[in-house]
Design an enzyme around this catalytic site. Structure first.
Site, PDB file in Angstrom:
ATOM      1  N   TYR A 122       0.837  -1.201   0.000  1.00 60.57           N
ATOM      2  CA  TYR A 122       0.000   0.000   0.000  1.00 60.57           C
ATOM      3  C   TYR A 122       0.877   1.258   0.000  1.00 60.57           C
ATOM      4  CZ  TYR A 122      -3.972  -3.039   1.199  1.00 60.57           C
ATOM      5  OH  TYR A 122      -4.942  -4.014   1.210  1.00 60.57           O
ATOM      6  N   ARG A 192      -7.687 -13.880  -0.345  1.00 63.21           N
ATOM      7  CA  ARG A 192      -8.028 -14.209  -1.724  1.00 63.21           C
ATOM      8  C   ARG A 192      -7.599 -15.629  -2.098  1.00 63.21           C
ATOM      9  NH1 ARG A 192      -6.461  -9.303  -5.544  1.00 63.21           N
ATOM     10  NH2 ARG A 192      -8.053 -10.290  -6.834  1.00 63.21           N
ATOM     11  N   GLN A 217      -9.328 -13.178   4.129  1.00 64.81           N
ATOM     12  CA  GLN A 217      -9.723 -11.814   3.789  1.00 64.81           C
ATOM     13  C   GLN A 217     -10.262 -11.831   2.363  1.00 64.81           C
ATOM     14  OE1 GLN A 217      -7.292  -7.865   3.148  1.00 64.81           O
ATOM     15  NE2 GLN A 217      -7.458  -8.257   5.339  1.00 64.81           N
ATOM     16  N   LEU A 249     -18.338  -1.285   0.035  1.00 61.87           N
ATOM     17  CA  LEU A 249     -19.037  -0.322  -0.816  1.00 61.87           C
ATOM     18  C   LEU A 249     -18.571  -0.419  -2.271  1.00 61.87           C
ATOM     19  CD1 LEU A 249     -19.059   2.777   1.585  1.00 61.87           C
ATOM     20  CD2 LEU A 249     -20.802   1.000   1.284  1.00 61.87           C
ATOM     21  N   CYS A 251     -15.599  -0.257  -3.825  1.00 61.58           N
ATOM     22  CA  CYS A 251     -14.738   0.857  -4.261  1.00 61.58           C
ATOM     23  C   CYS A 251     -15.515   2.159  -4.417  1.00 61.58           C
ATOM     24  CB  CYS A 251     -14.021   0.510  -5.559  1.00 61.58           C
ATOM     25  SG  CYS A 251     -12.804  -0.820  -5.402  1.00 61.58           S
ATOM     26  N   ARG A 267     -12.236   8.184  -6.300  1.00 61.01           N
ATOM     27  CA  ARG A 267     -11.198   7.202  -6.600  1.00 61.01           C
ATOM     28  C   ARG A 267     -11.176   6.871  -8.097  1.00 61.01           C
ATOM     29  NH1 ARG A 267     -10.838   1.941  -2.848  1.00 61.01           N
ATOM     30  NH2 ARG A 267     -10.719   3.667  -1.358  1.00 61.01           N
ATOM     31  N   GLY A 326     -12.983   1.650   4.130  1.00 61.28           N
ATOM     32  CA  GLY A 326     -11.965   2.456   3.472  1.00 61.28           C
ATOM     33  C   GLY A 326     -12.540   3.824   3.166  1.00 61.28           C
ATOM     34  N   GLU A 335     -20.118   8.355   9.176  1.00 59.48           N
ATOM     35  CA  GLU A 335     -21.340   7.804   8.571  1.00 59.48           C
ATOM     36  C   GLU A 335     -21.284   6.283   8.522  1.00 59.48           C
ATOM     37  OE1 GLU A 335     -23.573   7.564   4.198  1.00 59.48           O
ATOM     38  OE2 GLU A 335     -21.940   9.003   4.525  1.00 59.48           O
ATOM     39  N   ASN A 336     -20.152   5.738   8.075  1.00 60.40           N
ATOM     40  CA  ASN A 336     -20.026   4.291   7.938  1.00 60.40           C
ATOM     41  C   ASN A 336     -20.082   3.569   9.280  1.00 60.40           C
ATOM     42  OD1 ASN A 336     -19.767   4.786   5.223  1.00 60.40           O
ATOM     43  ND2 ASN A 336     -17.586   4.322   5.116  1.00 60.40           N
TER      44      ASN A 336
END
Length: 370
Positions: A122, A192, A217, A249, A251, A267, A326, A335-336
């Site tokens: 990242y 994954r 994950q 969400l 992305c 994004r 994220g 909010e999330n």
């Protein structure tokens, strides 16, 4: 708490164009030859430095009661994690400033979040550094945090980019066991992986008296359901592997902000996210936006926002230990986090209405939702 997740994504088949690649911000359609091999993404929760401050801020036991935060076991392990975690993909060291990153982590922590996810790739390692610096600056007690990170894209040499498919799983299990036995982390999981690969890792661990994974994950949201709802429930019930889901969400698609195009600050407007822009503007993308309009009516009836409804919907799955958020600004995060209050409102009837709108509920023998 230092948690180690060893996560792998072999990519024997090229990733579908509809799935974003968390290790590379380029289009999934430009998968390199290296990505076509079995690859390792070790999610290791490390100490991120030694903090010796005399005064530390700890996550009080009452925090959950004050904020409404819920805590769940990581799979069927004994580790308790907040049902909502904070992810750093794209944001820390990239889309947002260090100051905003500190604000986000502070808000999350004060609202009972104890799970913070990052990865060595990242922002080319900056995300890990920024996260560690914030912990040090805020004098947060390390033992009150669960930090997870992922490893794979460590270097350009062949030996720094994963192993061959022939012996990868056994070596990963041995490596993660070594890491845990030497106190560098407490647990490990996968990222994954297919259900078959996770089961193989579990079998290897049992055969050689090693430590098995406790978590996978995986991407999970209203438009991406099959893996978490069809493949992973059996692993949860049989061997206790839970799910830490990411991109609730999609992305940002599920926020509704792309209803009228691509906002400049979004994004999808970033050059490295051209694939996301194309996805949103595609025919399937337009169909998704139409469904989101219908879902908005359900959100209004429940007195919540569309993002809150979508996140609460993810939390409704009993196998999901935590949902990673994220966000790029404090308002979004606040909010999330409010999705926790929406969770009790998603009754079986509401869930059925959502399924009717989506039309994508996987056909399974059992219903693994609450």
């Amino acid at each position: 708490m230092q948690v180690s997740f060893a996560c792998t994504d072999h990519g024997l088949k090229a990733p579908r164009s509809s799935e974003p690649n968390k290790q590379n911000t380029s289009s999934p359609n430009t998968a390199s030859a290296a990505r076509a091999r079995f690859r390792t993404v070790a999610l290791i929760a490390r100490s991120l430095g030694s903090f010796t401050h005399r005064h530390h801020i700890s996550l009080k036991e009452s925090t959950g009661k004050l904020t409404g935060m819920k805590y769940r076991n990581l799979g069927k392990s004994g580790l308790r994690v907040s049902c909502l975690g904070l992810g750093t993909w794209v944001t820390f060291g990239g889309q947002i400033s260090d100051e905003v990153a500190e604000q986000l982590m502070t808000i999350a922590y004060e609202n009972g979040v104890n799970l913070f996810d990052t990865a060595e790739v990242y922002s080319a390692g900056k995300a890990e550094i920024i996260l560690g610096n914030i912990i040090k600056k805020k004098c947060l007690r390390r033992s009150s945090l669960v930090i997870t990170t992922k490893l794979y894209w460590g270097g350009k040499a062949e030996t720094e980019r994963g192993l061959s498919r022939k012996h990868i799983i056994e070596e990963i299990v041995r490596a993660m066991t070594h890491i845990i036995n030497h106190g560098m982390s407490m647990y490990w999981g996968t990222s994954r992986w297919s259900a078959m690969e996770i089961m193989e890792a579990y079998s290897v661990a049992r055969q050689f008296n090693l430590i098995p994974p406790v978590c996978e994950q995986a991407e999970y949201h209203l438009f991406q359901r099959d893996k978490v709802e069809m493949q992973l429930p059996e692993l949860y019930h049989k061997i206790g592997v839970g799910v830490v889901s990411w991109s609730p969400l999609a992305c940002g698609i599920i926020t509704g902000k792309y209803e009228n195009g691509i906002p400049e600050s979004s994004r999808a407007s970033l050059k490295s996210y051209q694939w996301l822009k194309e996805k949103i503007l595609s025919e399937d993308g337009r169909k998704q936006q139409a469904k989101l309009k219908e879902l908005t009516h359900i959100a209004e009836k429940l007195s919540c926002t569309l993002p809150q409804l979508a996140i609460a919907w993810c939390l409704r799955n009993e196998g999901v230990s935590s949902v990673l958020l994220g966000t790029s600004n404090p308002a979004q995060l606040t909010e999330n986090l409010g999705a926790i209050q929406v969770l009790p409102k998603i009754t079986a009837h509401v869930a059925s209405d959502i399924d009717k709108i989506l039309g994508n509920r996987p056909q399974s023998k059992k219903d693994y939702h609450h």
